[in-house]
Motif scaffolding. Structure first.
Motif, PDB file in Angstrom:
ATOM      1  N   GLN A  63      -8.952   4.526   0.811  1.00 16.29           N
ATOM      2  CA  GLN A  63      -9.261   4.554   2.239  1.00 16.29           C
ATOM      3  C   GLN A  63      -9.678   3.194   2.780  1.00 16.29           C
ATOM      4  N   ASN A  64     -10.191   2.344   1.924  1.00 23.30           N
ATOM      5  CA  ASN A  64     -10.703   1.061   2.396  1.00 23.30           C
ATOM      6  C   ASN A  64      -9.901  -0.114   1.856  1.00 23.30           C
ATOM      7  N   CYS A  65      -9.986  -0.326   0.569  1.00 23.30           N
ATOM      8  CA  CYS A  65      -9.414  -1.541  -0.023  1.00 23.30           C
ATOM      9  C   CYS A  65      -7.891  -1.584   0.104  1.00 23.30           C
ATOM     10  N   SER A  66      -7.242  -0.443  -0.167  1.00 22.13           N
ATOM     11  CA  SER A  66      -5.779  -0.420  -0.203  1.00 22.13           C
ATOM     12  C   SER A  66      -5.144  -0.661   1.159  1.00 22.13           C
ATOM     13  N   ARG A  67      -5.951  -0.643   2.183  1.00 26.15           N
ATOM     14  CA  ARG A  67      -5.374  -0.918   3.500  1.00 26.15           C
ATOM     15  C   ARG A  67      -4.871  -2.356   3.587  1.00 26.15           C
ATOM     16  N   CYS A  68      -5.491  -3.243   2.809  1.00 25.02           N
ATOM     17  CA  CYS A  68      -5.071  -4.648   2.852  1.00 25.02           C
ATOM     18  C   CYS A  68      -4.400  -5.101   1.564  1.00 25.02           C
ATOM     19  N   HIS A  69      -4.826  -4.559   0.437  1.00 27.87           N
ATOM     20  CA  HIS A  69      -4.295  -5.081  -0.830  1.00 27.87           C
ATOM     21  C   HIS A  69      -4.382  -4.009  -1.910  1.00 27.87           C
ATOM     22  N   ASP A  70      -3.632  -4.237  -2.981  1.00 29.34           N
ATOM     23  CA  ASP A  70      -3.704  -3.342  -4.141  1.00 29.34           C
ATOM     24  C   ASP A  70      -4.874  -3.750  -5.020  1.00 29.34           C
TER      25      ASP A  70
END
Lengths: 107, 352
Positions: free
Chosen positions: A63-70
């Protein structure tokens, strides 16, 4: 844009220095990992083997981190706390989110 | 504008100051608990950009340092070092080059409580989403910043002063994040900033993966100006598409960008080649209401379409390729860009 040309040799020296600085700890860490690998203490991220407590962390990671990067492909447990604190500030994560994601990255 | 770099490039003295500060941090940081080892991360890459027939080659390193100091403090910094080689021009054959070194941020964070973090030093100006989230070269989908990048970020992208930020509310259904800052004017080569103040607030609905935010910054020097922005990100759960958009408004110009990122497959059982492919498209428009040579936007109304095909290799290697067509009264042009970036992450030393 406020760019100014600086001495190229100096700049190259800075690049070389940074590479050396970056490489030394990596070599050191590599040796440390070799030593660690002989003991059961060595851990890396095991996302597939997440226990129940890691589910909330995995969800919050998506929900948070994967919005910008793996996720980093191989994150040492030695670094997970630092990474999470860095991202708590960068991404305005709540304290609870930080804790849950840390459990996910470092079960 | 090649690269989104808001580089503040200084003379040797300033470069030495950066080196000294980094070295000081390495020496100062005490032994820490097992999970809190200071780290060096970042990206090293090679970028090419062909704009109007002229090709520029850019080897680049962008290191990040993050070092916890006790339970509540964190020092973090990002620098950018690059060489660029471009045609000599004026009918001359061959290439010439220049080197750049700059700090994007060097800040001390104090995690005051679960809702608030105090930041002091040089930090990325909070406005919209691009500057704080998408400028790292190992994250960016594109090798060039959006056309509206300089609106609200005061051209430099960095501020020198203090900032309060955090998550005011965070539940399973909604979270409210905020940031407020004040920046002093600084003409120091490495810590260049304009006197300004502002902030942003974002509402995020995690179940819908929807974020809506608003930003407001005011420049408090020279010609005082207000900048306002809106952004919307939507990444439907279990979907292979991400949608991001941003709008910024200034006194003399305004504009927006919107992009979609597609993943052909997410399932770990899917074909590895398909999992790595990421087609991306971006559409941008800027509108000029009155002349202003300092705001960084095109001097006339401009439309631009970007088409990218990126590939994520194993071992943290990323390949970006894109073709852009820009339409403006001053002339249309094609921009071809490629970039290959390796993301690294090292501990600074072995922890206890």
């Amino acid at each position: 844009m406020k760019m100014r040309t600086i001495d190229r040799k100096f700049c190259m020296a800075v690049v070389a220095s940074l590479c050396i600085v970056a490489a030394l700890p990596a070599l050191s860490a590599s040796k440390a990992q070799q030593q660690d690998s002989q003991t059961p203490a060595k851990q890396t991220v095991q996302r597939d083997a997440s226990p129940e407590t890691a589910n909330a962390g995995e969800k919050k990671f998506k929900q948070n981190c994967s919005r910008c990067h793996d996720a980093p492909q191989d994150l040492s447990t030695h670094l997970s706390g630092t990474v999470l604190r860095h991202m708590r500030v960068r991404a305005s994560l709540s304290e609870q989110d930080e804790r849950d994601i840390l459990k996910f990255l470092n079960p | 504008m090649l690269l989104r770099m808001h580089l503040s490039i200084g003379p040797r003295f300033s470069a030495r100051v950066i080196g000294f500060l980094w070295a000081l941090l390495f020496c100062w940081i005490p032994a820490l608990s097992a999970q809190d080892t200071p780290l060096i991360s970042g990206g090293v890459g090679f970028i090419t950009s062909t704009n109007g027939g002229n090709t520029t080659y850019i080897p680049i390193v962008s290191p990040v340092l993050a070092a916890p100091l006790g339970d509540h403090l964190l020092v973090e910094s990002r620098a950018t070092i690059l060489d660029s080689y471009f045609p000599k021009g004026n009918g001359q054959s061959g290439y010439t080059g220049s080197s750049f070194l700059g700090l994007s941020y060097l800040q001390l964070d104090y995690l005051a409580n679960r809702h608030m973090t105090l930041v002091a030093g040089e930090f990325l100006t909070p406005f919209g989403t691009y500057n704080e989230r998408l400028t790292p070269i190992w994250i960016a989908n594109w090798e060039s910043a959006p056309l509206i990048f300089s609106l609200g970020t005061m051209n430099t992208g960095s501020s020198v002063g203090g900032m309060l930020r955090g998550s005011a509310v965070s539940t399973d259904k909604v979270s409210l994040d905020y940031a407020g800052y004040f920046s002093a004017a600084s003409t120091n080569e490495q810590f260049n900033s304009q006197r300004s103040a502002g902030g942003k607030a974002e509402l995020y609905f995690p179940q819908a993966h929807l974020e809506i935010g608003a930003s407001y910054n005011r420049r408090l020097q020279d010609e005082h100006q207000n900048f306002a922005g809106l952004h919307l990100w939507w990444e439907p759960a279990d979907s292979l598409v991400k949608f991001r958009s941003e709008y910024a408004h200034g006194k003399h110009a305004q504009g927006y960008w919107m992009e979609s990122e597609f993943h052909l497959a997410r399932d770990t059982n899917a074909n590895a080649f398909r999992r790595g492919l990421e087609p991306v498209v971006r559409w941008q428009q800027t509108f000029r209401s009155s002349p202003d040579s300092s705001d960084g936007l095109p001097s006339v109304d401009t439309n631009r379409a970007d088409f990218g095909l990126n590939y994520l290799f194993p071992h943290e290697v990323r390949l970006n390729t894109s073709y852009s067509r820009q339409f403006a009264a001053t002339g249309n042009r094609n921009v071809w860009q490629t970039g290959i970036v390796y993301r690294f992450l090292f501990p600074t030393w072995r922890s206890k």
